[in-house]
Write an enzyme that holds these catalytic residues in place. Structure first.
Site, PDB file in Angstrom:
ATOM      1  N   HIS A 155       0.826  -1.214   0.000  1.00 22.94           N
ATOM      2  CA  HIS A 155       0.000   0.000   0.000  1.00 22.94           C
ATOM      3  C   HIS A 155       0.861   1.265   0.000  1.00 22.94           C
ATOM      4  O   HIS A 155       0.429   2.319   0.456  1.00 22.94           O
ATOM      5  CB  HIS A 155      -0.943   0.032   1.206  1.00 22.94           C
ATOM      6  CG  HIS A 155      -1.746  -1.207   1.379  1.00 22.94           C
ATOM      7  ND1 HIS A 155      -2.887  -1.463   0.659  1.00 22.94           N
ATOM      8  CD2 HIS A 155      -1.550  -2.301   2.176  1.00 22.94           C
ATOM      9  CE1 HIS A 155      -3.376  -2.631   1.013  1.00 22.94           C
ATOM     10  NE2 HIS A 155      -2.584  -3.172   1.926  1.00 22.94           N
ATOM     11  N   SER A 207      15.858  20.758 -16.483  1.00 19.51           N
ATOM     12  CA  SER A 207      14.740  21.659 -16.727  1.00 19.51           C
ATOM     13  C   SER A 207      15.246  22.894 -17.465  1.00 19.51           C
ATOM     14  O   SER A 207      16.352  23.373 -17.213  1.00 19.51           O
ATOM     15  CB  SER A 207      14.106  22.071 -15.398  1.00 19.51           C
ATOM     16  OG  SER A 207      13.270  23.192 -15.561  1.00 19.51           O
ATOM     17  N   LYS A 232      17.217  20.763 -11.396  1.00 19.14           N
ATOM     18  CA  LYS A 232      16.457  19.557 -11.702  1.00 19.14           C
ATOM     19  C   LYS A 232      17.283  18.519 -12.462  1.00 19.14           C
ATOM     20  O   LYS A 232      18.097  18.842 -13.311  1.00 19.14           O
ATOM     21  CB  LYS A 232      15.224  19.906 -12.543  1.00 19.14           C
ATOM     22  CG  LYS A 232      14.183  20.734 -11.847  1.00 19.14           C
ATOM     23  CD  LYS A 232      13.410  19.948 -10.822  1.00 19.14           C
ATOM     24  CE  LYS A 232      12.590  18.831 -11.454  1.00 19.14           C
ATOM     25  NZ  LYS A 232      11.577  19.329 -12.401  1.00 19.14           N
ATOM     26  N   GLU A 259       9.933   7.820 -17.237  1.00 20.76           N
ATOM     27  CA  GLU A 259       8.646   8.452 -17.497  1.00 20.76           C
ATOM     28  C   GLU A 259       8.133   8.133 -18.900  1.00 20.76           C
ATOM     29  O   GLU A 259       6.935   7.916 -19.105  1.00 20.76           O
ATOM     30  CB  GLU A 259       8.775   9.967 -17.317  1.00 20.76           C
ATOM     31  CG  GLU A 259       8.961  10.359 -15.859  1.00 20.76           C
ATOM     32  CD  GLU A 259       9.232  11.838 -15.663  1.00 20.76           C
ATOM     33  OE1 GLU A 259       9.185  12.283 -14.512  1.00 20.76           O
ATOM     34  OE2 GLU A 259       9.502  12.547 -16.654  1.00 20.76           O
TER      35      GLU A 259
END
Length: 485
Positions: free
Chosen positions: A174, A295, A301, A308
């Site tokens: 979970h 970024s 970043k 992804e």
């Protein structure tokens, strides 16, 4: 609305002759130009050129062996087909939309090369069994390529796991901290998924490897063909036993897309974990510059782009599966033009799955590294050892439910007091239950929690090393060979 661009150049001078080649005298006029383009599949089924040539060579030689054409005619046909193959390799075989599909493109070029004898090649076959043959030959080869990629991906996981048998990572249910694990054990779960993927694709390959050639349009042919000769020449293990089924079956394509969807599910699950692990909230891994970007605005970043993209492309393969199921669900026997829609999605699913396997393999090999110190901190600062305390009492004769309740109450108190179980003094343990002794603190250590799980398939270090050796043996040989045996 802007005009629709033409996918392939149309040669009006060739249109009449091409249509005369394709259609009987029943037709008097030419197709509307837009309908000709709408109807054509040459823009994508040229992917099947090599398979169409292979099938045509086998068919031509079989016609000669059966006495339908002469041996000399067969050799002229084969020579012409091999000339087309060379032209394709040189980039000079470039049929336009007027050819409609790869089958007519090859036949038209063959007749131009060898004359009227080329018109004999289509004896005893139809585009219906021809395209089914081409598609199966192509997919069989692609499955073999995916097996190579799956083995490489699995072996990369295995190398990473072998380096981290003794590294401990939090295990979750979970998405809540549950119990500590060997990191190798966690990675081996993905190895198991990959092995199932290999087995599934091998099973699909067996059903792909059946020849429809000779079923003709739908009813077979009165021409004395030898279907088993062409099947053997093309490496098929068997032939379809029903001509209607042979030309209309796309179960093998649906099965492949389902198997590819599961490959993508497994890649996406690991991609999701990589994304979480790379976040500052987890910080279990660091990304290298080989597989990450930054970024355009925020200079700090480093983004997990590979993971992804894999996660995103998963839906693309799922969509192709759903699309083909939708195409197939309402088709009466036998062949219908709807089946032209089987190819683009299948081609893209194969390419997407293969690319994602390559990308994830590179990511695991060069694009990330684990942070053992951070992982050790993570497993040492939670209550993932609570079950082991309960098991400690069970080993001393306390019923599990009683032990479970005692430890749950202690965890509640520790949370209120901002303590970990390791911080609880022995006197307090013994007040909770007299069975507790000094060795409870050894039981609480994360590495001991992991090492103690020696049930078969468990995360204990001994079991993990056994599982590693078994997995390395399983990935040492192509699973396709095992399936064919």
């Amino acid at each position: 609305m802007a005009p629709r661009p033409t996918r392939l150049a149309t040669d009006p001078a060739n249109r009449a002759s091409a249509e005369q080649l394709r259609w009987s005298q029943r037709f008097e006029g030419a197709l509307h130009p837009f309908i000709a383009e709408f109807n054509a599949s040459i823009g994508f089924d040229l992917t099947l050129l090599q398979q169409d040539l292979d099938g045509s060579v086998a068919h031509g030689r079989m016609l000669a062996a059966c006495g339908v054409i002469t041996a000399a005619e067969a050799e002229r046909i084969v020579d012409g087909l091999e000339t087309i193959r060379r032209e394709a390799a040189a980039g000079t075989f470039c049929p336009g939309v007027d050819a409609e599909d790869v089958h007519f493109a090859v036949e038209r070029r063959l007749i131009a090369l060898v004359g009227d004898v080329g018109k004999k090649l289509h004896t005893g076959r139809s585009r219906n069994d021809q395209v089914g043959t081409d598609l199966r030959l192509w997919l069989r080869g692609e499955i073999d390529e995916l097996e190579v990629l799956l083995r490489c991906y699995g072996q990369t996981l295995l190398r990473l796991a072998e380096a981290h048998v003794e590294t401990v990572i939090p295990g979750y249910t979970h998405l809540q901290r549950a119990q500590p694990l060997s990191l190798a054990h966690h990675l081996l779960a993905y190895v198991e998924m990959t092995q199932r993927d290999r087995q599934r694709l091998a099973q699909v390959r067996q059903r792909v490897n059946v020849s429809p050639l000779g079923a003709a349009a739908l009813a077979g042919t009165p021409v004395p063909v030898d279907r088993r000769q062409t099947a053997a020449a093309l490496g098929f293990a068997d032939i379809y036993r029903n001509s209607l089924d042979a030309v209309s079956d796309r179960d093998f394509a649906v099965e492949f897309l389902a198997a590819a969807s599961l490959v993508m599910v497994h890649l996406s699950r690991l991609a999701e974990e990589v994304i979480l692990w790379a976040s500052q909230e987890f910080a279990f891994i660091s990304l290298t510059d080989r597989c990450a970007t930054g970024s355009s605005l925020m200079p700090q970043k480093k983004n997990p782009d590979v993971a992804e993209l894999v996660r995103g492309k998963t839906g693309r393969v799922f969509g192709h599966l759903q699309a083909l199921l939708t195409v197939m669900k309402g088709l009466p026997l036998a062949y219908n033009k709807d089946l032209q829609e089987d190819k683009e999605g299948l081609f893209d699913a194969v390419r997407t799955t293969g690319d994602c396997l390559k990308a994830m393999t590179i990511l695991l090999d060069e694009g990330l590294y684990f942070r053992p110190r951070r992982l050790a901190e993570a497993v040492g600062n939670d209550f993932a050892n609570a079950t082991d305390v309960a098991d400690y009492l069970v080993a001393r004769g306390v019923p599990f439910r009683q032990a479970y309740g005692l430890v749950g109450g202690l965890v509640k108190t520790c949370l209120q007091e901002d303590l970990l179980l390791r911080d609880v003094p022995l006197e307090r343990w013994q007040k909770l239950h007299p069975a507790f002794a000094e060795d409870v603190f050894t039981v609480l250590e994360p590495r001991q929690v992991v090492a103690a799980r020696l049930s078969e398939g468990g995360t204990g270090f001994v079991r993990v090393r056994e599982a590693l050796e078994q997995a390395k043996a399983a990935f040492a040989e192509p699973v396709v060979q095992e399936a064919e045996e």
